[in-house]
Write a protein that holds these residues in place. Structure first.
Motif, PDB file in Angstrom:
ATOM      1  N   ARG A  51       1.028  -1.568  -0.088  1.00 56.29           N
ATOM      2  CA  ARG A  51       0.189  -0.260   0.040  1.00 56.29           C
ATOM      3  C   ARG A  51       0.751   1.398  -0.185  1.00 56.29           C
ATOM      4  N   ASP A  52       0.334   2.797  -1.404  1.00 54.36           N
ATOM      5  CA  ASP A  52       1.128   3.608  -1.161  1.00 54.36           C
ATOM      6  C   ASP A  52       0.361   5.042  -1.042  1.00 54.36           C
ATOM      7  N   GLN A  53       0.298   5.550   0.552  1.00 57.23           N
ATOM      8  CA  GLN A  53      -1.127   6.802   0.113  1.00 57.23           C
ATOM      9  C   GLN A  53      -0.338   7.975  -0.276  1.00 57.23           C
ATOM     10  N   HIS A  54       0.715   7.305  -1.557  1.00 61.50           N
ATOM     11  CA  HIS A  54       1.597   8.757  -2.344  1.00 61.50           C
ATOM     12  C   HIS A  54       2.577   9.579  -0.785  1.00 61.50           C
ATOM     13  N   VAL A  60       6.176   7.975  -0.239  1.00 63.23           N
ATOM     14  CA  VAL A  60       6.777   8.087  -1.797  1.00 63.23           C
ATOM     15  C   VAL A  60       7.164   9.250  -2.237  1.00 63.23           C
ATOM     16  N   GLU A  61       6.132   9.941  -2.827  1.00 65.10           N
ATOM     17  CA  GLU A  61       5.810  10.416  -3.302  1.00 65.10           C
ATOM     18  C   GLU A  61       6.288  12.267  -2.493  1.00 65.10           C
ATOM     19  N   ALA A  62       5.583  11.777  -1.425  1.00 63.91           N
ATOM     20  CA  ALA A  62       6.044  13.063  -0.303  1.00 63.91           C
ATOM     21  C   ALA A  62       7.390  12.727   0.372  1.00 63.91           C
ATOM     22  N   CYS A  63       8.062  12.009   0.642  1.00 68.31           N
ATOM     23  CA  CYS A  63       9.395  11.562   0.987  1.00 68.31           C
ATOM     24  C   CYS A  63       9.873  12.487  -0.617  1.00 68.31           C
ATOM     25  N   PHE A  64       9.829  11.995  -1.281  1.00 67.16           N
ATOM     26  CA  PHE A  64      10.409  12.689  -2.897  1.00 67.16           C
ATOM     27  C   PHE A  64      10.546  14.125  -2.679  1.00 67.16           C
ATOM     28  N   ALA A  65       9.172  14.372  -2.712  1.00 65.74           N
ATOM     29  CA  ALA A  65       9.012  16.198  -2.429  1.00 65.74           C
ATOM     30  C   ALA A  65      10.439  17.045  -0.660  1.00 65.74           C
ATOM     31  N   GLN A  66       9.866  16.503  -0.257  1.00 65.10           N
ATOM     32  CA  GLN A  66      10.623  16.267   0.510  1.00 65.10           C
ATOM     33  C   GLN A  66      12.337  16.688   0.536  1.00 65.10           C
ATOM     34  N   ALA A  67      13.151  15.678   0.760  1.00 63.65           N
ATOM     35  CA  ALA A  67      14.332  15.509  -0.398  1.00 63.65           C
ATOM     36  C   ALA A  67      14.500  17.072  -1.160  1.00 63.65           C
ATOM     37  N   ALA A  68      13.641  17.128  -2.194  1.00 57.98           N
ATOM     38  CA  ALA A  68      13.544  18.210  -3.302  1.00 57.98           C
ATOM     39  C   ALA A  68      13.721  19.679  -2.318  1.00 57.98           C
ATOM     40  N   ALA A  69      12.604  19.508  -1.592  1.00 60.03           N
ATOM     41  CA  ALA A  69      12.734  21.187  -0.939  1.00 60.03           C
ATOM     42  C   ALA A  69      14.136  21.352  -0.454  1.00 60.03           C
ATOM     43  N   ALA A  70      14.412  20.262   0.399  1.00 57.81           N
ATOM     44  CA  ALA A  70      15.305  20.156   1.516  1.00 57.81           C
ATOM     45  C   ALA A  70      16.909  20.307   0.601  1.00 57.81           C
ATOM     46  N   THR A  71      16.953  20.444  -0.388  1.00 58.41           N
ATOM     47  CA  THR A  71      17.996  20.493  -1.116  1.00 58.41           C
ATOM     48  C   THR A  71      18.085  21.101  -2.638  1.00 58.41           C
ATOM     49  N   ILE A 119       6.531  14.867 -10.222  1.00 58.99           N
ATOM     50  CA  ILE A 119       6.653  13.442  -9.307  1.00 58.99           C
ATOM     51  C   ILE A 119       6.180  12.592  -9.154  1.00 58.99           C
ATOM     52  N   LEU A 120       4.845  12.580  -9.722  1.00 61.90           N
ATOM     53  CA  LEU A 120       3.852  10.911  -9.851  1.00 61.90           C
ATOM     54  C   LEU A 120       4.162  10.880 -10.607  1.00 61.90           C
ATOM     55  N   ALA A 121       4.906  11.726 -11.827  1.00 59.21           N
ATOM     56  CA  ALA A 121       5.296  10.914 -13.500  1.00 59.21           C
ATOM     57  C   ALA A 121       5.931  10.437 -13.891  1.00 59.21           C
ATOM     58  N   ALA A 122       6.739  10.280 -12.336  1.00 56.61           N
ATOM     59  CA  ALA A 122       8.415   9.878 -12.253  1.00 56.61           C
ATOM     60  C   ALA A 122       8.513   8.318 -11.844  1.00 56.61           C
ATOM     61  N   GLN A 123       7.034   8.028 -11.287  1.00 55.27           N
ATOM     62  CA  GLN A 123       6.990   7.059 -10.002  1.00 55.27           C
ATOM     63  C   GLN A 123       7.144   5.451 -11.301  1.00 55.27           C
ATOM     64  N   ASN A 156      -5.762   1.620  -7.707  1.00 55.00           N
ATOM     65  CA  ASN A 156      -5.390   1.915  -6.057  1.00 55.00           C
ATOM     66  C   ASN A 156      -4.284   1.761  -5.486  1.00 55.00           C
ATOM     67  N   GLY A 157      -3.794   1.976  -6.480  1.00 57.73           N
ATOM     68  CA  GLY A 157      -1.912   2.325  -5.890  1.00 57.73           C
ATOM     69  C   GLY A 157      -2.045   4.456  -6.719  1.00 57.73           C
ATOM     70  N   THR A 158      -0.674   4.371  -6.983  1.00 57.72           N
ATOM     71  CA  THR A 158      -0.066   5.972  -7.446  1.00 57.72           C
ATOM     72  C   THR A 158      -1.401   6.798  -8.743  1.00 57.72           C
ATOM     73  N   HIS A 159      -1.508   6.017  -9.036  1.00 60.96           N
ATOM     74  CA  HIS A 159      -2.114   6.679 -10.196  1.00 60.96           C
ATOM     75  C   HIS A 159      -3.426   5.662 -10.715  1.00 60.96           C
ATOM     76  N   THR A 160      -4.640   7.371 -11.303  1.00 60.20           N
ATOM     77  CA  THR A 160      -5.790   6.770 -11.332  1.00 60.20           C
ATOM     78  C   THR A 160      -5.814   5.540 -13.028  1.00 60.20           C
ATOM     79  N   HIS A 161      -7.217   5.448 -12.714  1.00 60.31           N
ATOM     80  CA  HIS A 161      -7.720   5.024 -13.580  1.00 60.31           C
ATOM     81  C   HIS A 161      -7.720   5.794 -15.256  1.00 60.31           C
ATOM     82  N   ALA A 162      -8.472   6.443 -14.788  1.00 60.21           N
ATOM     83  CA  ALA A 162      -7.888   8.062 -16.600  1.00 60.21           C
ATOM     84  C   ALA A 162      -6.248   7.596 -17.120  1.00 60.21           C
ATOM     85  N   GLN A 163      -5.619   8.208 -15.862  1.00 55.90           N
ATOM     86  CA  GLN A 163      -3.947   8.238 -15.550  1.00 55.90           C
ATOM     87  C   GLN A 163      -3.622   7.056 -16.958  1.00 55.90           C
ATOM     88  N   LEU A 164      -3.570   6.016 -16.182  1.00 53.33           N
ATOM     89  CA  LEU A 164      -3.362   4.923 -16.898  1.00 53.33           C
ATOM     90  C   LEU A 164      -3.944   4.613 -18.010  1.00 53.33           C
TER      91      LEU A 164
END
Length: 245
Positions: A17-20, A22-33, A42-46, A211-219
């Motif tokens: 289960r991933d309720q985004h 990983v994206e939050a961790c990525f965004a936090q690291a990006a902002a910090a650096t 970020i979502l597009a790169a998952q 039911n993961g990181t992308h919606t039906h429309a996105q996939l």
């Protein structure tokens, strides 16, 4: 259709289960650096190897004339921050399978179908997740399973020359099990790069769960061989396909 021999599953967002997070961790690291990265970017790169994503984003931000040494130092800084944040997350946060995952894995194993888990994570985080779930039980030093283990193989993105959407992790799993025909392999994931890796590997089917990181429309905008609400729905589909009436 050739008999199914192997199903390759993504981890975060597909079997875990991933309720985004990983994206939050990525965004936090990006902002910090000092790296500018929108939520959409970020979502597009998952699903892709994370260091590669940092390198791509820094390259975009610095422009084509950036010195290699400067680029490398910034990528190292951002990726190092991301690793610390991500590892801390998976050591402390709840880690659970997605809906229907355990039942589907047990069903496939009972049908004699091999199971491989692949991921855009590197080995340290992959092992953290597997251990938190108890899925590392029975895996050997090469991350191969035995008759009693839930999965047959685990492959991390830092164990191949190129992560998704390249097909190398799928091909590595096939090689490990002595499978030469990709038409005997299904690939399952929750991101465009997951679906693309299955297509490039020539899998009989590259399937998505929404039911993961992308919606039906996105996939649905990506080439695919079927989209499912969850692994529970995929289980029902495979039950009808693999078990004679």
């Amino acid at each position: 259709m050739a008999p199914l021999q192997l199903v390759v599953f993504d981890m975060a967002g597909t079997t875990v289960r991933d309720q985004h997070e990983v994206e939050a961790c990525f965004a936090q690291a990006a902002a910090a650096t000092g790296l500018r990265a929108t939520a959409a970017r970020i979502l597009a790169a998952q699903g892709q190897a994370k260091r590669f994503v940092f390198e791509t984003l820094w390259r975009e931000q610095l422009g084509p004339g950036a010195p290699a040494a400067e680029l490398g130092a910034l990528v190292d800084k951002s990726y190092g921050a991301f690793r610390r944040i991500l590892e801390d997350h998976y050591r402390t946060a709840e880690v659970v399978p997605t809906a229907g995952c355990l039942e589907l894995l047990a069903f496939l194993k009972g049908q004699g179908v091999r199971i491989a888990l692949t991921t855009g994570f590197y080995r340290t985080v992959t092992d953290l997740i597997l251990h938190r779930l108890g899925w590392d039980a029975g895996l050997d030093a090469q991350h191969r399973g035995n008759a009693h283990s839930l999965i047959g193989l685990s492959i991390a993105s830092d164990e191949v020359a190129e992560g998704r959407p390249a097909p190398l992790m799928i091909q590595k799993a096939m090689q490990a099990f002595g499978i030469t025909d990709p038409q005997r392999v299904y690939n399952v994931g929750d991101t465009p790069s997951d679906l693309e890796s299955g297509r490039r590997a020539g899998c009989a089917r590259s399937l998505g769960v929404v039911n993961g990181t992308h919606t039906h429309a996105q996939l649905a905008a990506c080439p695919n061989d079927g989209l499912f609400a969850s692994l529970a729905e995929l289980h029902q589909h495979l039950l009808a396909e693999l078990v004679p009436a």
